[in-house]
Scaffold this motif. Structure first.
Motif, short mmCIF file in Angstrom:
data_model
loop_
_atom_site.label_atom_id
_atom_site.label_comp_id
_atom_site.label_asym_id
_atom_site.label_seq_id
_atom_site.Cartn_x
_atom_site.Cartn_y
_atom_site.Cartn_z
N VAL A 198 3.32 7.84 3.41
CA VAL A 198 2.71 7.57 4.70
C VAL A 198 3.45 6.39 5.35
O VAL A 198 4.32 5.78 4.72
CB VAL A 198 1.20 7.23 4.57
CG1 VAL A 198 0.43 8.40 3.97
CG2 VAL A 198 1.00 5.96 3.74
N ASN A 199 3.10 6.08 6.59
CA ASN A 199 3.70 4.93 7.27
C ASN A 199 2.83 3.70 7.10
O ASN A 199 1.60 3.76 7.24
CB ASN A 199 3.87 5.20 8.76
CG ASN A 199 5.00 6.16 9.05
OD1 ASN A 199 4.78 7.23 9.59
ND2 ASN A 199 6.22 5.79 8.70
N ILE A 206 0.83 -1.21 0.00
CA ILE A 206 0.00 0.00 0.00
C ILE A 206 0.87 1.25 0.00
O ILE A 206 0.64 2.19 -0.78
CB ILE A 206 -0.94 0.00 1.22
CG1 ILE A 206 -1.93 -1.17 1.13
CG2 ILE A 206 -1.68 1.33 1.33
CD1 ILE A 206 -2.70 -1.42 2.42
N VAL A 207 1.87 1.26 0.87
CA VAL A 207 2.77 2.42 0.96
C VAL A 207 3.52 2.63 -0.34
O VAL A 207 3.65 3.77 -0.83
CB VAL A 207 3.75 2.23 2.14
CG1 VAL A 207 4.86 3.27 2.09
CG2 VAL A 207 3.02 2.29 3.46
N LYS A 208 4.00 1.54 -0.92
CA LYS A 208 4.74 1.63 -2.18
C LYS A 208 3.87 2.18 -3.30
O LYS A 208 4.30 3.04 -4.09
CB LYS A 208 5.28 0.25 -2.55
CG LYS A 208 6.13 0.24 -3.82
CD LYS A 208 6.65 -1.16 -4.12
CE LYS A 208 7.50 -1.17 -5.39
NZ LYS A 208 7.97 -2.55 -5.72
N THR A 209 2.63 1.72 -3.37
CA THR A 209 1.71 2.18 -4.42
C THR A 209 1.41 3.66 -4.28
O THR A 209 1.41 4.42 -5.28
CB THR A 209 0.40 1.38 -4.37
OG1 THR A 209 0.68 0.00 -4.59
CG2 THR A 209 -0.58 1.87 -5.42
N LEU A 210 1.14 4.12 -3.06
CA LEU A 210 0.85 5.54 -2.84
C LEU A 210 2.03 6.42 -3.25
O LEU A 210 1.86 7.49 -3.82
CB LEU A 210 0.50 5.78 -1.38
CG LEU A 210 -0.87 5.27 -0.92
CD1 LEU A 210 -1.00 5.36 0.59
CD2 LEU A 210 -1.99 6.08 -1.59
N LEU A 211 3.24 5.95 -2.93
CA LEU A 211 4.43 6.73 -3.26
C LEU A 211 4.67 6.75 -4.77
O LEU A 211 4.96 7.81 -5.35
CB LEU A 211 5.65 6.16 -2.54
CG LEU A 211 6.94 6.97 -2.62
CD1 LEU A 211 6.74 8.39 -2.09
CD2 LEU A 211 8.06 6.28 -1.85
N GLU A 218 -0.61 -4.90 10.43
CA GLU A 218 -0.65 -5.26 9.02
C GLU A 218 -2.00 -4.88 8.40
O GLU A 218 -3.06 -5.13 8.98
CB GLU A 218 -0.40 -6.76 8.86
CG GLU A 218 -0.30 -7.22 7.42
CD GLU A 218 0.80 -6.51 6.64
OE1 GLU A 218 0.46 -5.58 5.86
OE2 GLU A 218 1.98 -6.85 6.84
N GLY A 219 -1.93 -4.27 7.22
CA GLY A 219 -3.14 -3.85 6.52
C GLY A 219 -3.61 -2.45 6.87
O GLY A 219 -4.62 -2.00 6.34
#
Length: 385
Positions: free
Chosen positions: A348-349, A336-341, A359-360
């Protein structure tokens, strides 16, 4: 409002950890726990005065420092602290590490209530101790303590310490007196020390009340150590100042020895001046800040309700760190973090940073001007539409 929290202050080029100069210029960082606001004007003025002095050698911490700390906690939180109970150091993380070193030996066990601040894990590991999770119970959009599990874990004779996060990061809980009392009774009955990280203690929102764990009773005071700092409430983390509070002289001697072993006994002269100014003259600014942060949270909550309703937002009782359940995506926190970046340049964290129980989830820092928050939320919406 008297203070302008809507001001957009450029952070690039200031060696800010949050606004890493290696980041793409378009990356919006809503991760690490500091704020995008100027600190209270009395703090700025005190630091200007200190700069004008022009000599930046070692500092002898004055009586005014201890008076500021004791005055603040007595006035705001009805907790009378004796000057001699206070040990200053460079930050709450070094403080936690030193306290663990003082209260344990390698091989001992330390309880944490996950998901929880990730530096708890390293402080335990670096002292040769074993982490024992007492996972919080996730129910109806908030978290509760699993007291049955805590009873079981605390009964292990190898468990020597419970690290208490009050208010809790990242769950956003401000523990009630009843909850704190039950924690204390379980730990004391099993000869387990309570080490309270109360760094977010000033950032508590309407309907909730921060209670210093050690203030509940004389027994709780004697069986606990409290770590505090003005760094979160006044955005002073870079000035590196914090306090360890212990009423037990023998324990203070052990902590003092541990601080010297860890070589974090000298503090920044600017941190000393900033704390004095914040605690003596920053209260009005802090109250306005809290109103602004709570309005930010309400804006975020309404935005999620309208556009991102698949992702439950935890009730925020304290801190400026919003915890969001992203399990509907059926992806790991890291993904999730990788996709947002990658897609929207939003940082985000990821929840797994705070233990398996995270997790999640993701953690979003809302301590920023409303315009910046709106930008971040739009990036979330575009990614998850």
């Amino acid at each position: 409002m008297k203070y302008n929290f809507d001001e957009i202050i450029p952070r690039r080029g200031t060696n800010s950890y949050k606004w890493d100069s290696s980041d793409d210029a378009d990356v919006l960082p809503m991760w690490v726990a500091d704020m995008d606001f100027r600190t209270a004007p009395p703090v700025v003025e005190a630091l200007k005065k200190r700069v004008e002095h022009g000599i930046f050698g070692y500092v002898r911490v004055p009586d005014a420092y201890f008076e500021a700390v004791t005055g603040w906690f007595a006035r705001r939180h009805a907790w009378p602290i004796a000057k001699e109970w206070i040990i200053y150091t460079t930050g709450v993380v070094p403080a936690l590490s030193a306290v663990i070193k003082a209260l344990t030996i390698p091989g001992d066990k330390v309880i944490v209530q996950t998901p929880v601040y990730n530096c708890f894990f390293s402080s335990i590991r670096n002292n040769g101790c074993e982490m024992v999770a007492n996972p919080l119970l996730y129910r109806n959009g908030t978290y509760q303590i699993d007291f049955a599990d805590l009873e079981l874990k605390a009964a292990d004779p190898q468990v020597k310490v419970l690290l208490l996060c009050n208010p809790h990061n990242p769950a956003g809980r401000v523990w009630t007196k009843q909850e704190l009392t039950r924690i204390g009774e379980i730990c004391i009955r099993n000869d387990v020390w309570i080490v309270a990280d109360e760094i977010h203690c000033e950032l508590v929102f309407p309907g909730h009340n921060y209670i210093p764990f050690a203030s509940i009773s004389e027994e709780f005071l004697i069986h606990s150590v409290t770590c505090t700092s003005p760094s979160k409430a006044f955005n002073l983390a870079g000035l590196q100042i914090a306090n360890i509070i212990s009423a037990d002289m023998d324990i203070r001697l052990k902590i003092d020895k541990a601080i010297n072993i860890n070589e974090v006994c000298d503090v920044n002269p600017f941190g000393v001046e900033a704390l004095i100014a914040a605690y003596n003259d920053g209260e009005e600014w802090l109250e306005e800040l809290k109103h602004y942060l709570f309005a930010n949270y309400n804006y975020l909550r309404a935005y999620f309700d309208e556009y991102l309703s698949k992702f439950p937002v935890m009730a925020l009782e304290g801190t400026y760190l919003v915890w969001v359940d992203c399990s509907a995506l059926k992806q790991s926190s890291e993904e999730i973090v990788k996709t947002l970046l990658e897609k929207e340049k939003l940082r985000v964290n990821g929840g797994s940073l705070y233990g398996d129980a995270g997790e999640g989830f993701i953690r979003i820092n809302i301590a920023c001007p409303r315009q910046r928050l709106m930008d971040g939320l739009e990036r979330l919406r575009r990614t998850w539409k």
